[in-house]
Design a protein around this motif. Structure first.
Motif, PDB file in Angstrom:
ATOM      1  N   ALA A 102       0.761  -1.242   0.068  1.00  0.00           N
ATOM      2  CA  ALA A 102       0.022  -0.068  -0.085  1.00  0.00           C
ATOM      3  C   ALA A 102       0.914   1.249   0.077  1.00  0.00           C
ATOM      4  N   ILE A 103       1.689   1.522   0.924  1.00  0.00           N
ATOM      5  CA  ILE A 103       2.920   2.315   0.914  1.00  0.00           C
ATOM      6  C   ILE A 103       3.539   2.541  -0.442  1.00  0.00           C
ATOM      7  N   LEU A 104       3.953   1.608  -1.079  1.00  0.00           N
ATOM      8  CA  LEU A 104       4.760   1.691  -2.361  1.00  0.00           C
ATOM      9  C   LEU A 104       3.886   2.375  -3.299  1.00  0.00           C
ATOM     10  N   ASP A 105       2.501   1.674  -3.371  1.00  0.00           N
ATOM     11  CA  ASP A 105       1.666   2.143  -4.509  1.00  0.00           C
ATOM     12  C   ASP A 105       1.354   3.455  -4.331  1.00  0.00           C
ATOM     13  N   VAL A 106       1.206   4.102  -3.079  1.00  0.00           N
ATOM     14  CA  VAL A 106       0.732   5.425  -2.797  1.00  0.00           C
ATOM     15  C   VAL A 106       2.040   6.354  -3.129  1.00  0.00           C
ATOM     16  N   VAL A 107       3.186   6.171  -2.843  1.00  0.00           N
ATOM     17  CA  VAL A 107       4.360   6.855  -2.969  1.00  0.00           C
ATOM     18  C   VAL A 107       4.835   6.668  -4.503  1.00  0.00           C
ATOM     19  N   ASN A 108       4.654   5.751  -5.133  1.00  0.00           N
ATOM     20  CA  ASN A 108       4.923   5.687  -6.717  1.00  0.00           C
ATOM     21  C   ASN A 108       3.861   6.331  -7.461  1.00  0.00           C
ATOM     22  N   ALA A 109       2.537   6.249  -6.986  1.00  0.00           N
ATOM     23  CA  ALA A 109       1.615   7.198  -7.658  1.00  0.00           C
ATOM     24  C   ALA A 109       1.371   8.645  -7.583  1.00  0.00           C
ATOM     25  N   THR A 110       1.945   9.010  -6.058  1.00  0.00           N
ATOM     26  CA  THR A 110       2.031  10.325  -5.976  1.00  0.00           C
ATOM     27  C   THR A 110       3.319  11.066  -5.936  1.00  0.00           C
ATOM     28  N   ILE A 111       4.447  10.460  -5.957  1.00  0.00           N
ATOM     29  CA  ILE A 111       5.479  11.153  -5.939  1.00  0.00           C
ATOM     30  C   ILE A 111       6.632  10.799  -6.824  1.00  0.00           C
ATOM     31  N   ILE A 112       6.695   9.447  -7.092  1.00  0.00           N
ATOM     32  CA  ILE A 112       7.722   9.047  -8.001  1.00  0.00           C
ATOM     33  C   ILE A 112       7.241   9.161  -9.399  1.00  0.00           C
ATOM     34  N   THR A 113       6.164   8.693  -9.880  1.00  0.00           N
ATOM     35  CA  THR A 113       5.596   8.730 -11.252  1.00  0.00           C
ATOM     36  C   THR A 113       4.410   8.939 -11.233  1.00  0.00           C
ATOM     37  N   PRO A 114       3.907  10.613 -10.879  1.00  0.00           N
ATOM     38  CA  PRO A 114       2.613  10.911 -10.835  1.00  0.00           C
ATOM     39  C   PRO A 114       2.244  11.394 -12.282  1.00  0.00           C
ATOM     40  N   SER A 115       1.926  10.117 -13.025  1.00  0.00           N
ATOM     41  CA  SER A 115       1.368   9.870 -14.307  1.00  0.00           C
ATOM     42  C   SER A 115      -0.201  10.372 -14.450  1.00  0.00           C
ATOM     43  N   GLY A 116      -0.962  10.635 -13.456  1.00  0.00           N
ATOM     44  CA  GLY A 116      -2.231  10.833 -13.490  1.00  0.00           C
ATOM     45  C   GLY A 116      -2.800  10.875 -12.151  1.00  0.00           C
ATOM     46  N   ALA A 117      -4.083  10.834 -12.303  1.00  0.00           N
ATOM     47  CA  ALA A 117      -4.837  10.905 -10.740  1.00  0.00           C
ATOM     48  C   ALA A 117      -4.633   9.840  -9.942  1.00  0.00           C
ATOM     49  N   PHE A 118      -4.535   9.821  -8.758  1.00  0.00           N
ATOM     50  CA  PHE A 118      -4.135   8.741  -7.961  1.00  0.00           C
ATOM     51  C   PHE A 118      -5.894   7.955  -7.768  1.00  0.00           C
ATOM     52  N   PHE A 119      -5.527   6.468  -7.938  1.00  0.00           N
ATOM     53  CA  PHE A 119      -6.863   5.530  -7.930  1.00  0.00           C
ATOM     54  C   PHE A 119      -6.631   4.611  -6.914  1.00  0.00           C
ATOM     55  N   LEU A 120      -7.524   4.857  -5.878  1.00  0.00           N
ATOM     56  CA  LEU A 120      -7.265   3.857  -4.823  1.00  0.00           C
ATOM     57  C   LEU A 120      -7.612   2.212  -5.127  1.00  0.00           C
ATOM     58  N   GLY A 121      -8.207   2.058  -6.287  1.00  0.00           N
ATOM     59  CA  GLY A 121      -8.393   0.751  -6.625  1.00  0.00           C
ATOM     60  C   GLY A 121      -7.200  -0.094  -6.921  1.00  0.00           C
ATOM     61  N   PHE A 122      -6.273   0.742  -7.569  1.00  0.00           N
ATOM     62  CA  PHE A 122      -4.817   0.223  -7.822  1.00  0.00           C
ATOM     63  C   PHE A 122      -3.782  -0.070  -6.202  1.00  0.00           C
ATOM     64  N   THR A 123      -4.436   0.808  -5.466  1.00  0.00           N
ATOM     65  CA  THR A 123      -3.916   0.407  -4.147  1.00  0.00           C
ATOM     66  C   THR A 123      -4.227  -0.814  -3.465  1.00  0.00           C
ATOM     67  N   LEU A 124      -5.659  -1.126  -3.568  1.00  0.00           N
ATOM     68  CA  LEU A 124      -6.297  -2.441  -3.415  1.00  0.00           C
ATOM     69  C   LEU A 124      -5.692  -3.565  -4.009  1.00  0.00           C
ATOM     70  N   SER A 125      -5.574  -3.565  -5.546  1.00  0.00           N
ATOM     71  CA  SER A 125      -4.549  -4.458  -6.238  1.00  0.00           C
ATOM     72  C   SER A 125      -3.335  -4.606  -5.678  1.00  0.00           C
ATOM     73  N   ALA A 126      -2.758  -3.645  -5.434  1.00  0.00           N
ATOM     74  CA  ALA A 126      -1.423  -4.068  -4.819  1.00  0.00           C
ATOM     75  C   ALA A 126      -1.278  -4.845  -3.394  1.00  0.00           C
TER      76      ALA A 126
END
Length: 193
Positions: free
Chosen positions: A73-97
């Protein structure tokens, strides 16, 4: 005695054990490896090929379900918001991770030698449920202008083909990586198992 061993094993699996400094540093290094491998992806947002599973598999083998889900969960949020913010953060992908982390941990945790069957099962479940099922659904919700069955199948087919091609590659790489002598030696030195 047998009941006590079973309950002790279940308690160990579903607890968040305290980490010593060495274990915490190794976890941080594996998180950094996960981020680095995530930068080495090939493809588009809809169809990516990545080797992030290597780091997450090792986290699952060494740290168990709760740590693995938390780190995923931490890595998904960090990747989506800080490392590679290529679009809107989506909680579904965190659930997948988190789901993928749980599956890896249930199959790999505390296994001195991870069998082919465990790897085939874990990678198969993640491929079908998470990659093809959940992630395609999230992409459909996020990017589809026309939400019809035909649009969903249009997203699903290339992802399913990619997953079928990657499945044996991921199984072989995971088996070799989790069962090599260096990982077994590190397990003994870091976790005293």
């Amino acid at each position: 005695m047998a009941v006590q061993n079973i309950t002790h094993g279940v308690k160990d699996t579903w607890s968040l054990p305290k980490l010593d400094i060495r274990q915490f540093v190794v976890l941080a290094l594996l998180m950094a490896l996960d981020i680095a491998l995530g930068k080495l992806t090939v493809g588009t947002n809809v169809l990516k090929i990545s080797f992030v599973f290597v780091a997450m598999s090792l986290i699952a083998k060494w740290y168990g379900p709760l740590w693995t889900m938390l780190i995923a969960a931490i890595l998904d949020v960090v990747n989506a918001t800080i490392i590679t913010p290529s679009g809107a953060f989506f909680l579904g992908f965190t659930l997948s991770a988190v789901s993928a982390g749980l599956i890896y941990a249930l199959f790999y945790y505390n296994q001195a030698h991870v069998s082919w069957w465990r790897i085939l099962g874990a990678v198969g479940l993640i491929t079908l449920v998470v990659n093809i099922g959940m992630n395609t659904l999230w992409l459909f919700i996020m990017y589809s202008q026309v939400q019809t069955w035909h649009t969903f199948v249009t997203l699903l087919l290339p992802r399913a083909i990619k997953s079928i091609i990657m499945y044996p590659i991921q199984v072989i790489i995971t088996y070799i990586f989790l069962n090599n002598a260096a990982v077994k030696q590190a397990t003994k030195q870091i976790f005293h198992r």
